[in-house]
Design an enzyme around this catalytic site. Structure first.
Site, PDB file in Angstrom:
ATOM      1  N   PRO A 142       0.843  -1.195   0.000  1.00 33.43           N
ATOM      2  CA  PRO A 142       0.000   0.000   0.000  1.00 33.43           C
ATOM      3  C   PRO A 142       0.884   1.253   0.000  1.00 33.43           C
ATOM      4  O   PRO A 142       1.934   1.258   0.649  1.00 33.43           O
ATOM      5  CB  PRO A 142      -0.787  -0.124   1.310  1.00 33.43           C
ATOM      6  CG  PRO A 142      -0.012  -1.058   2.175  1.00 33.43           C
ATOM      7  CD  PRO A 142       0.783  -1.953   1.267  1.00 33.43           C
ATOM      8  N   ALA A 143       0.468   2.271  -0.739  1.00 32.27           N
ATOM      9  CA  ALA A 143       1.243   3.517  -0.786  1.00 32.27           C
ATOM     10  C   ALA A 143       0.805   4.434   0.352  1.00 32.27           C
ATOM     11  O   ALA A 143      -0.343   4.389   0.783  1.00 32.27           O
ATOM     12  CB  ALA A 143       1.020   4.206  -2.124  1.00 32.27           C
TER      13      ALA A 143
ATOM     14  N   SER B  26       7.417   4.202  -1.677  1.00 31.26           N
ATOM     15  CA  SER B  26       8.095   5.017  -2.700  1.00 31.26           C
ATOM     16  C   SER B  26       9.562   4.620  -2.827  1.00 31.26           C
ATOM     17  O   SER B  26      10.094   4.549  -3.938  1.00 31.26           O
ATOM     18  CB  SER B  26       7.943   6.515  -2.405  1.00 31.26           C
ATOM     19  OG  SER B  26       8.545   6.845  -1.182  1.00 31.26           O
ATOM     20  N   ALA B  27      10.217   4.314  -1.716  1.00 27.85           N
ATOM     21  CA  ALA B  27      11.628   3.906  -1.785  1.00 27.85           C
ATOM     22  C   ALA B  27      11.767   2.548  -2.468  1.00 27.85           C
ATOM     23  O   ALA B  27      12.693   2.322  -3.258  1.00 27.85           O
ATOM     24  CB  ALA B  27      12.239   3.857  -0.384  1.00 27.85           C
TER      25      ALA B  27
ATOM     26  N   ASP C 259      14.399   4.570   4.531  1.00 27.63           N
ATOM     27  CA  ASP C 259      13.582   3.769   3.614  1.00 27.63           C
ATOM     28  C   ASP C 259      14.379   3.289   2.403  1.00 27.63           C
ATOM     29  O   ASP C 259      14.279   2.123   2.011  1.00 27.63           O
ATOM     30  CB  ASP C 259      12.366   4.577   3.129  1.00 27.63           C
ATOM     31  CG  ASP C 259      11.318   4.741   4.216  1.00 27.63           C
ATOM     32  OD1 ASP C 259      11.619   4.419   5.379  1.00 27.63           O
ATOM     33  OD2 ASP C 259      10.207   5.186   3.899  1.00 27.63           O
TER      34      ASP C 259
HETATM   35  O1  PMV Z   1       6.189   5.914   8.947  1.00 24.34           O
HETATM   36  P1  PMV Z   1       7.511   6.397   8.519  1.00 24.34           P
HETATM   37  O2  PMV Z   1       8.277   5.414   7.751  1.00 24.34           O
HETATM   38  O3  PMV Z   1       7.442   7.750   7.900  1.00 24.34           O
HETATM   39  O4  PMV Z   1       8.374   6.532   9.872  1.00 24.34           O
HETATM   40  C1  PMV Z   1       8.366   7.644  10.679  1.00 24.34           C
HETATM   41  C2  PMV Z   1       9.345   7.446  11.779  1.00 24.34           C
HETATM   42  C3  PMV Z   1       9.410   8.580  12.787  1.00 24.34           C
HETATM   43  O5  PMV Z   1      10.279   8.147  13.824  1.00 24.34           O
HETATM   44  C4  PMV Z   1       8.059   8.860  13.384  1.00 24.34           C
HETATM   45  C5  PMV Z   1       9.917   9.870  12.171  1.00 24.34           C
HETATM   46  C6  PMV Z   1      11.386   9.875  11.828  1.00 24.34           C
HETATM   47  O6  PMV Z   1      11.785  10.781  11.080  1.00 24.34           O
HETATM   48  O7  PMV Z   1      12.152   9.039  12.313  1.00 24.34           O
END
Ligand code: PMV
Length: 301
Positions: free
Chosen positions: A89-90, A97-98, A140
């Site tokens: 899922p996007a 995306s990565a 990512d």
């Molecule tokens: O859900 P994601 O992959 O965008 O992860 C966010 C992770 C956080 O710790 C909430 C933010 C960050 O920049 O590390």
């Protein structure tokens, strides 16, 4: 031949990682596969989305494609038709995306017989990620290229962890969209309001992450599951959970998961549940679907 980019989850330590605590991330066995073949013009087609972008497109996918085509080590590339199959899922925090960027880069490489290490692919995929995330952390794209399980400290290179056995995760999608930036800002406000309470929560998460690393290295799935449950409780204390995420965690545990928590930014997005057998995996997926959520199993690490 098709080229692969992996999705990722954060197993423990999201948000705390913003304040210097290590987070543990895992690449998924599921992601995006892509292949490239000679054509009259360079395009990227993504299924099941039904999208098609050329180099002149000013949409994100077109701009990201242009960025990696122009910066390709064998540029100028011949015109290529890149077809990608997206199995994630996007916009759900799973690094879609990565994974797409890495798959596209590997497909371009295969088409022009360019041999690249995972590290080179990850670095080139950062240019792709910047188009979607502006200030991408590097997590990512690195997980999409390398897979495995890694400890991540902000501003430092990822440290690969030696995990005893692959992890089986059921991923449930709340279908609620949330903004990582908004969630990170809301945690920052709680820190300002009550620094002492915040520091206690942060310390507690740091301890959980430390123990989770030991559990992963020892192959102790039960302990890892319990640590995930505790991490979920501390993330809820920062108001990052939602009714949907709580319902999914409860349903997964009741169906036999070793542990369950939100993954990533929270406020929506996905839940991960650790499962140990085919039976538990099927039971967890069925329980989530009975609540109206989509769910799938992915191997991690
Ligand atoms: O859900 P994601 O992959 O965008 O992860 C966010 C992770 C956080 O710790 C909430 C933010 C960050 O920049 O590390």
């Amino acid at each position: 031949m098709s080229s692969m980019g992996r999705g990722k989850v954060i197993l423990l330590g999201e948000h705390a990682v913003v304040y210097g605590v290590p987070a543990i991330a895992a690449g998924l066995g599921r992601g995006v596969s892509a292949s490239a073949s000679p054509a009259n013009e360079t395009t990227l087609e993504c299924s099941p989305w039904g999208t098609r972008h050329g180099l002149a497109s000013d949409e994100d996918l077109g701009r990201a494609l242009s960025a990696v085509v122009a910066a390709h080590p064998s540029a100028p590339l011949p015109p290529l038709r890149v077809s990608a199959d997206v199995a994630l899922p996007a916009g759900a925090g799973l690094g879609c995306s990565a994974a797409l960027g890495v798959a596209v880069i590997r497909a371009l490489d295969a088409a022009v017989a360019h041999v690249a290490s995972d590290a080179e692919v990850a670095e080139r995929a950062l240019a792709w990620e910047q188009v979607f995330h502006g200030n991408a952390s590097g997590l990512d794209n690195t997980m999409a290229a390398h897979g495995g399980v890694a400890s991540y400290v902000r501003g430092e290179p990822l440290e690969a962890l030696d995990v005893r056995r692959p992890l089986r995760l059921v991923i449930g999608n709340s279908d609620e969209s949330s903004s990582t930036r908004t969630m990170v800002e809301s945690v920052a406000r709680q820190r300002e309001r009550d620094p002492e309470r915040f520091a206690k929560n942060l310390d507690a998460i740091a301890t959980l992450v430390k123990n989770a690393r030991l559990a992963l290295e020892a192959g102790d799935t039960r302990a890892l599951g319990q640590l995930m449950d505790l991490n979920q409780a501390l993330l809820s204390a920062w108001f990052l959970s939602t009714t949907a995420l709580e319902d999914m965690c409860r349903a997964a545990r009741d169906a036999g998961a070793a542990g369950a928590k939100l993954t990533g930014a929270g406020g929506g997005g996905c839940m991960i549940a650790l499962v140990e057998s085919d039976e538990t995996s099927a039971a967890v997926i069925a329980a989530l679907e009975a609540l109206g959520f989509s769910a799938f199993e992915a191997e991690a690490g």
